[in-house]
Design an enzyme around this catalytic site. Structure first.
Site, mmCIF file in Angstrom:
data_model
loop_
_atom_site.group_PDB
_atom_site.id
_atom_site.type_symbol
_atom_site.label_atom_id
_atom_site.label_comp_id
_atom_site.label_asym_id
_atom_site.label_seq_id
_atom_site.Cartn_x
_atom_site.Cartn_y
_atom_site.Cartn_z
ATOM 1 N N TYR A 19 -26.508 70.321 43.028
ATOM 2 C CA TYR A 19 -26.661 70.750 44.214
ATOM 3 C C TYR A 19 -27.746 71.779 44.158
ATOM 4 C CZ TYR A 19 -25.276 73.341 48.631
ATOM 5 O OH TYR A 19 -25.258 73.786 49.904
ATOM 6 N N VAL B 287 -12.568 79.408 52.383
ATOM 7 C CA VAL B 287 -12.029 79.579 53.520
ATOM 8 C C VAL B 287 -11.012 78.596 53.963
ATOM 9 C CG1 VAL B 287 -12.738 79.981 56.070
ATOM 10 C CG2 VAL B 287 -14.136 80.849 54.091
ATOM 11 N N SER B 288 -11.242 77.216 53.768
ATOM 12 C CA SER B 288 -10.400 76.449 54.326
ATOM 13 C C SER B 288 -9.093 76.308 53.360
ATOM 14 C CB SER B 288 -10.984 74.801 54.355
ATOM 15 O OG SER B 288 -11.710 74.518 53.106
ATOM 16 N N GLN C 234 -14.965 87.913 41.712
ATOM 17 C CA GLN C 234 -16.251 87.467 42.256
ATOM 18 C C GLN C 234 -16.177 87.839 43.977
ATOM 19 O OE1 GLN C 234 -13.360 85.577 41.337
ATOM 20 N NE2 GLN C 234 -13.642 83.638 42.176
ATOM 21 N N THR C 235 -17.381 87.866 44.335
ATOM 22 C CA THR C 235 -17.829 88.243 45.622
ATOM 23 C C THR C 235 -18.499 87.240 46.480
ATOM 24 O OG1 THR C 235 -19.771 89.391 45.253
ATOM 25 C CG2 THR C 235 -17.898 90.722 44.860
ATOM 26 N N ARG C 236 -18.307 87.080 47.504
ATOM 27 C CA ARG C 236 -18.979 86.488 48.502
ATOM 28 C C ARG C 236 -19.147 87.224 49.755
ATOM 29 N NH1 ARG C 236 -19.186 83.920 44.325
ATOM 30 N NH2 ARG C 236 -19.068 81.928 43.930
ATOM 31 N N GLN D 78 -21.385 87.262 42.099
ATOM 32 C CA GLN D 78 -21.579 87.819 42.944
ATOM 33 C C GLN D 78 -22.610 87.439 44.120
ATOM 34 O OE1 GLN D 78 -23.274 91.873 41.577
ATOM 35 N NE2 GLN D 78 -24.933 90.809 40.633
HETATM 36 P P1 NAD Z 1 -20.942 69.441 55.692
HETATM 37 O O1 NAD Z 1 -20.394 68.796 54.300
HETATM 38 O O2 NAD Z 1 -19.664 69.496 56.747
HETATM 39 O O3 NAD Z 1 -22.089 68.640 56.288
HETATM 40 C C1 NAD Z 1 -23.138 67.820 55.591
HETATM 41 C C2 NAD Z 1 -23.304 66.470 56.602
HETATM 42 O O4 NAD Z 1 -24.322 65.587 55.793
HETATM 43 C C3 NAD Z 1 -21.806 65.736 56.632
HETATM 44 O O5 NAD Z 1 -21.844 65.526 57.814
HETATM 45 C C4 NAD Z 1 -22.154 64.462 55.866
HETATM 46 O O6 NAD Z 1 -21.556 63.435 56.090
HETATM 47 C C5 NAD Z 1 -23.552 64.562 55.960
HETATM 48 N N1 NAD Z 1 -24.299 63.887 54.670
HETATM 49 C C6 NAD Z 1 -24.272 63.942 53.429
HETATM 50 N N2 NAD Z 1 -24.744 63.221 52.669
HETATM 51 C C7 NAD Z 1 -25.805 62.378 53.583
HETATM 52 C C8 NAD Z 1 -26.618 61.356 53.336
HETATM 53 N N3 NAD Z 1 -27.259 60.839 51.940
HETATM 54 N N4 NAD Z 1 -27.142 60.766 54.491
HETATM 55 C C9 NAD Z 1 -26.818 61.231 55.660
HETATM 56 N N5 NAD Z 1 -25.886 62.206 56.050
HETATM 57 C C10 NAD Z 1 -25.360 62.950 54.803
HETATM 58 O O7 NAD Z 1 -21.550 70.613 54.979
HETATM 59 P P2 NAD Z 1 -22.033 72.004 56.010
HETATM 60 O O8 NAD Z 1 -21.329 73.363 55.441
HETATM 61 O O9 NAD Z 1 -22.030 71.550 57.514
HETATM 62 O O10 NAD Z 1 -23.411 71.924 55.535
HETATM 63 C C11 NAD Z 1 -24.557 71.747 56.093
HETATM 64 C C12 NAD Z 1 -25.823 72.007 55.433
HETATM 65 O O11 NAD Z 1 -25.844 73.511 55.295
HETATM 66 C C13 NAD Z 1 -25.921 71.431 53.919
HETATM 67 O O12 NAD Z 1 -27.431 71.023 53.682
HETATM 68 C C14 NAD Z 1 -25.535 72.511 53.104
HETATM 69 O O13 NAD Z 1 -26.159 72.426 51.687
HETATM 70 C C15 NAD Z 1 -26.141 73.930 53.816
HETATM 71 N N6 NAD Z 1 -25.330 74.940 53.526
HETATM 72 C C16 NAD Z 1 -24.120 75.212 54.061
HETATM 73 C C17 NAD Z 1 -23.384 76.485 53.687
HETATM 74 C C18 NAD Z 1 -22.165 76.709 54.089
HETATM 75 O O14 NAD Z 1 -21.474 77.776 53.531
HETATM 76 N N7 NAD Z 1 -21.599 75.972 54.864
HETATM 77 C C19 NAD Z 1 -24.152 77.385 52.644
HETATM 78 C C20 NAD Z 1 -25.480 76.846 52.155
HETATM 79 C C21 NAD Z 1 -26.119 75.784 52.424
HETATM 80 N N1 UDP Z 2 -12.346 80.075 45.253
HETATM 81 C C1 UDP Z 2 -11.041 80.405 45.013
HETATM 82 N N2 UDP Z 2 -9.922 79.600 45.411
HETATM 83 C C2 UDP Z 2 -10.150 78.465 45.905
HETATM 84 C C3 UDP Z 2 -11.347 78.005 46.409
HETATM 85 C C4 UDP Z 2 -12.382 78.816 45.767
HETATM 86 O O1 UDP Z 2 -10.761 81.690 44.299
HETATM 87 O O2 UDP Z 2 -8.995 77.742 46.297
HETATM 88 C C5 UDP Z 2 -13.218 80.929 44.897
HETATM 89 C C6 UDP Z 2 -14.395 80.306 44.026
HETATM 90 O O3 UDP Z 2 -14.206 80.092 42.599
HETATM 91 C C7 UDP Z 2 -15.749 81.136 44.490
HETATM 92 C C8 UDP Z 2 -15.609 81.430 45.954
HETATM 93 O O4 UDP Z 2 -14.043 81.447 45.961
HETATM 94 O O5 UDP Z 2 -15.876 82.183 43.561
HETATM 95 C C9 UDP Z 2 -16.242 80.719 46.896
HETATM 96 O O6 UDP Z 2 -15.969 79.396 46.754
HETATM 97 P P1 UDP Z 2 -16.583 78.282 47.658
HETATM 98 O O7 UDP Z 2 -16.018 77.098 46.958
HETATM 99 O O8 UDP Z 2 -16.101 78.300 49.093
HETATM 100 O O9 UDP Z 2 -18.158 78.198 47.729
HETATM 101 P P2 UDP Z 2 -19.104 78.695 46.836
HETATM 102 O O10 UDP Z 2 -19.741 80.250 47.182
HETATM 103 O O11 UDP Z 2 -18.710 78.900 45.555
HETATM 104 O O12 UDP Z 2 -20.003 77.587 46.803
#
Ligand code: NAD
Ligand code: UDP
Length: 311
Positions: A143, A186-187, A207-209, A273
């Site tokens: 990733y 979160v979920s 760890q922090t977020r 962090q």
């Molecule tokens: P998500 O998994 O809900 O959405 C990703 C979408 O991309 C999905 O609908 C999935 O079906 C589609 N997808 C995956 N592979 C594909 C492919 N090969 N072709 C076409 N579609 C494809 O995730 P999200 O949280 O909505 O993230 C959206 C974008 O934001 C991603 O690029 C992710 O890396 C970036 N991002 C998200 C977060 C976050 O905290 N949610 C943080 C950093 C970056």
């Molecule tokens: N985490 C946790 N319990 C869980 C899921 C995640 O303690 O059930 C922690 C995980 O190890 C990380 C942080 O929460 O330190 C955020 O995890 P997430 O997968 O949401 O996203 P990340 O920022 O690591 O990509």
């Protein structure tokens, strides 16, 4: 304008599609439904300006559009580690294919990059000038490195072919329509709390977020896309930093749950962090988050409650 949103059926993408339609744009939502869901966009299907294309971004496609938001990529660790080779192909070949469209039809393209380009950061909070501390070999690399190459491709198409690009680095974002099974903190915590199950804190929870509500992020994405002459990269996130243990306690309080906190092993390469420095976004986009974490979490908890009652 006609706007292409790849990954439009995902969590962030579906909120973005909604917002773009409200602003009067035509929206093409492209998705292969790996982690996205029709449920996220079903209410948009009857909209005259909405079109859904089932397609994989690793395959070429030609579309006539003015703007491309390239979000297609699984985002949660369990999803992107499920098929790591596919994850890196999605970031790299997806970026090449979307940049190819942008080049041919002279569309502006925004790449959804990530705070993961900073890896396990040794600079805190993270500014855009920091080059990061990423393990090339670890389980998160498919990733992190895929997203880093996508940034490189954006810059090279910009320098070599004058493609009009935007790069945003998204920090942890949450809100309604997150997938229930994505394993993100979160979920996981909200569902565990609502079901009265143990809350699984990985490691000691030190760890922090820093968590950003999805409507704030979408506002920042649109501002970035429409700000002339600024390619980024720019951090988009909420600087409100919390430890994961504090976060677990907050979820217990907000849900009124009687769940206990249990400790599980920390996954490999888990960043210690993470907090965005958003000075640049404030200066260049006049953007900062508006939704405080408690308010955003209440909306998200209500969403997951409704998911559980209709399941
Ligand atoms: P998500 O998994 O809900 O959405 C990703 C979408 O991309 C999905 O609908 C999935 O079906 C589609 N997808 C995956 N592979 C594909 C492919 N090969 N072709 C076409 N579609 C494809 O995730 P999200 O949280 O909505 O993230 C959206 C974008 O934001 C991603 O690029 C992710 O890396 C970036 N991002 C998200 C977060 C976050 O905290 N949610 C943080 C950093 C970056
Ligand atoms: N985490 C946790 N319990 C869980 C899921 C995640 O303690 O059930 C922690 C995980 O190890 C990380 C942080 O929460 O330190 C955020 O995890 P997430 O997968 O949401 O996203 P990340 O920022 O690591 O990509």
């Amino acid at each position: 304008m006609r706007v292409l949103v790849t990954g439009g059926a995902g969590f962030i993408g579906s909120h973005l599609c909604e917002r773009l339609l409200k602003e009067g744009h035509e929206v093409i939502c492209l998705d292969n439904f790996f982690t996205g869901s029709k449920r996220n966009i079903v209410h948009l299907l009857d909209h005259n300006d909405f079109e859904l294309v089932r397609h994989d971004v690793t395959e070429p496609i030609l579309l006539e559009v003015d703007r491309i938001y390239n979000l297609a990529c699984p985002a949660s660790p369990i999803h992107y580690q499920y098929n790591p080779v596919k994850t890196i192909k999605t970031s790299v070949m997806g970026a090449i294919n979307m940049l190819g469209i942008a080049k041919r039809v002279r569309a502006r393209i925004l790449q959804a990059s990530t705070s993961e380009v900073y890896g396990d950061p040794q600079v805190h909070p993270q500014t855009e000038a920091y080059w990061g501390n990423v393990n090339t070999l670890g389980i998160r690399s498919c990733y992190d490195e895929g997203k880093r190459v996508a940034e490189t491709l954006m810059m090279d198409y910009h320098r070599q072919n004058h493609v009009d690009i935007r790069i945003i680095r998204i920090f942890n974002t949450y809100g309604p329509k997150m997938a229930e099974n994505d394993g993100r903190v979160v979920s996981n915590f909200i569902l565990q709390a609502l079901r009265g199950e143990d809350i699984t804190v990985y490691g000691e929870g030190a760890q922090t977020r820093s968590f950003c509500y999805v409507s704030d992020l979408v506002e920042g994405m649109i501002r970035m896309m429409e700000t002339p002459g600024f390619t980024g990269p720019v951090n988009l996130g909420n600087p409100a930093e919390t430890t994961i243990l504090e976060f677990a306690k907050k979820i217990i309080t907000l849900t009124g749950s009687s769940s206990r906190i249990v400790y599980r092993p920390l996954p490999a390469d888990d960043p210690k962090q993470r907090q965005p420095d958003i000075t640049l976004a404030k200066q260049m986009l006049g953007w900062e988050p508006r939704v405080c974490v408690d308010d955003g979490l209440k909306q998200t908890i209500d969403y997951f409650r409704s998911v559980l009652t209709t399941a």
